[in-house]
Scaffold this motif. Sequence first.
Motif, PDB file in Angstrom:
ATOM      1  N   GLU A  90      30.187  30.898  34.963  1.00 54.55           N
ATOM      2  CA  GLU A  90      29.799  29.811  34.080  1.00 54.55           C
ATOM      3  C   GLU A  90      29.574  30.336  32.686  1.00 54.55           C
ATOM      4  N   GLU A  91      29.900  29.529  31.710  1.00 53.98           N
ATOM      5  CA  GLU A  91      29.648  29.900  30.323  1.00 53.98           C
ATOM      6  C   GLU A  91      28.163  30.229  30.182  1.00 53.98           C
ATOM      7  N   PHE A 118      38.906  29.839  31.480  1.00 54.72           N
ATOM      8  CA  PHE A 118      38.542  31.180  31.913  1.00 54.72           C
ATOM      9  C   PHE A 118      37.492  31.742  30.961  1.00 54.72           C
ATOM     10  N   HIS A 119      36.279  31.891  31.462  1.00 55.89           N
ATOM     11  CA  HIS A 119      35.198  32.456  30.655  1.00 55.89           C
ATOM     12  C   HIS A 119      35.020  33.920  31.039  1.00 55.89           C
ATOM     13  N   ARG A 156      28.862  39.559  35.641  1.00 56.39           N
ATOM     14  CA  ARG A 156      30.202  39.165  36.056  1.00 56.39           C
ATOM     15  C   ARG A 156      30.202  38.467  37.404  1.00 56.39           C
ATOM     16  N   MET A 157      31.243  37.683  37.615  1.00 57.81           N
ATOM     17  CA  MET A 157      31.423  36.978  38.868  1.00 57.81           C
ATOM     18  C   MET A 157      31.988  37.976  39.877  1.00 57.81           C
ATOM     19  N   LYS A 203      36.660  32.897  25.729  1.00 54.11           N
ATOM     20  CA  LYS A 203      37.232  31.995  26.724  1.00 54.11           C
ATOM     21  C   LYS A 203      38.702  31.754  26.454  1.00 54.11           C
ATOM     22  N   VAL A 204      39.404  31.475  27.547  1.00 53.71           N
ATOM     23  CA  VAL A 204      40.817  31.129  27.464  1.00 53.71           C
ATOM     24  C   VAL A 204      40.962  29.766  28.136  1.00 53.71           C
ATOM     25  N   THR A 205      41.460  28.807  27.384  1.00 52.87           N
ATOM     26  CA  THR A 205      41.700  27.489  27.949  1.00 52.87           C
ATOM     27  C   THR A 205      43.165  27.434  28.381  1.00 52.87           C
ATOM     28  N   VAL A 206      43.367  27.261  29.680  1.00 51.40           N
ATOM     29  CA  VAL A 206      44.722  27.248  30.224  1.00 51.40           C
ATOM     30  C   VAL A 206      45.118  25.797  30.513  1.00 51.40           C
TER      31      VAL A 206
END
Length: 164
Positions: A70-71, A102-103, A76-77, A117-120
């Motif tokens: 989560e933002e 993707f955060h 890390r996850m 972040k990457v917005t796909v």
Amino acid sequence: MSNGVIHVIDKVLMPPADEPAIPEGCDYVIGIDDTGLAYDNIDLAIEVGQTVCWIWEGESMAHNVAEISEEGDTARMIGGDYSGESMETVDYRLTFTEDETFHYICEPHATMGMVGKVTVGTGVQEVTTPEPTYEDENNTPGFTALVLGVAAISAVVLSGRRRW
Ligand SMILES: [Cu+2]
């Protein structure tokens, strides 16, 4: 002869020396900015199927790329995408195959705001509820029949015993 022509074109199209060409296989490259404590592109939008490359070389500090759930998370996850231990030189590439946001963080500097972040695509992961399988649909009646059958047999056995 054709080589000479290509060379001329290359010269015209070559980017300035301080702006290295994007490596083959990468659609976007994310590096470290001039502060040395942040990524140089923290809000990137790409299309599904594109590849993002986190690349830096000989940085003064070690950095990495770690997916977070989560933002705002600073840890890390577990099981998420991870470039590994933070390093001064990194070449980490991810190809995004579905819509999602993707955060990620740099683990040693997450609390100092080194995140991105990457917005796909749409940025929203499609949630699919799996279709019930044939087995699922028929499991309950089958099980009920079995229970009833066992119960009937038990009743017969018990009533039979009572006669003795
Ligand atoms: Cu860092």
